[in-house]
Design an enzyme around this catalytic site. Sequence first.
Site, PDB file in Angstrom:
ATOM      1  N   ASP A   1      -1.083  13.868  13.793  1.00 47.76           N
ATOM      2  CA  ASP A   1      -1.131  15.246  13.292  1.00 47.76           C
ATOM      3  C   ASP A   1      -0.320  15.365  12.001  1.00 47.76           C
ATOM      4  OD1 ASP A   1      -2.670  15.997  15.467  1.00 47.76           O
ATOM      5  OD2 ASP A   1      -0.978  16.832  16.592  1.00 47.76           O
TER       6      ASP A   1
ATOM      7  N   SER B   1       0.839  -1.198   0.000  1.00 47.36           N
ATOM      8  CA  SER B   1       0.000   0.000   0.000  1.00 47.36           C
ATOM      9  C   SER B   1       0.880   1.256   0.000  1.00 47.36           C
ATOM     10  CB  SER B   1      -0.946  -0.048   1.195  1.00 47.36           C
ATOM     11  OG  SER B   1      -1.995   0.881   1.044  1.00 47.36           O
TER      12      SER B   1
ATOM     13  N   HIS C   1      -7.468  -5.927   0.190  1.00 42.61           N
ATOM     14  CA  HIS C   1      -6.293  -5.063   0.203  1.00 42.61           C
ATOM     15  C   HIS C   1      -5.199  -5.579   1.133  1.00 42.61           C
ATOM     16  CE1 HIS C   1      -3.933  -1.476  -0.250  1.00 42.61           C
ATOM     17  NE2 HIS C   1      -4.109  -1.084   0.996  1.00 42.61           N
TER      18      HIS C   1
END
Length: 261
Positions: A178, A87, A236
Amino acid sequence: MSIELNHLDTGGEGVPLVVIHGLFGSADNWRSHLKAWEGRRRVIAVDLRNHGRSPHAEGMGYAAMAEDVAALLDRLEIARCHLLGHSMGGKVAISLARLAPERIASLIVADIAPVAYGHDHDSVFAALRRVEAGAPTNRREADALLAEHVAEKPVRLFLATNLMRGEGNVLALCLGLDEIQADYESIMGEPAGHEPFAGPTLVLRGSASHYVDDEHLPALRRVLPEAEIVTLEAGHWLHAEQPEAFREAIDAFLARHDASA
């Protein structure tokens, strides 16, 4: 400036296989595969920046993440490696292969194409933020918080691998959430580099996944012209859903390219 990445290393001889996880993953997700490969080949699984036990840092661009991995290879005195990425980690692997092809004996890309994708992680970000705010003290509480935004139990179990015991007995995220969210556009974008990688390449895709559809194959062929494409009966997370078939495909591919590495 590169980040000093955390990693797991089985040790061993020969050209190593370096493994790069996907978004919200870590080297720990690959421990069962490392155990299966141990004794047969050296395997190194890395924690990318803002993941696992690696430092948090601004920027999730693929050139920067590829530079982090290259710096790890330098630190471990590895001139060439077989490189496997799943991925997002597959895009990091493609980026490193394009930017430093001399270091890549062969490339294995698991269920990702070298294209830009649309946004599809809003519910995951919301679930992880809910866990942050909820400050769970056990995994049952954490799962209940995740379930407010993510219905699929396997996805919640995967996300929960990012929880570590912190101050006040609270389960806290080890992710640099973040930093990841701030540069999510880069993660969804194309890999770094401009030239094709012409070395030996294996692309594994899941039959029930949309990440490497037939419509992506022209772009894939432009970037990875030597790619062999193998489809596994999986989604996936094909390395978790079909671990034996996943390793068998990789072992067969590497057996053909170890001698020339």
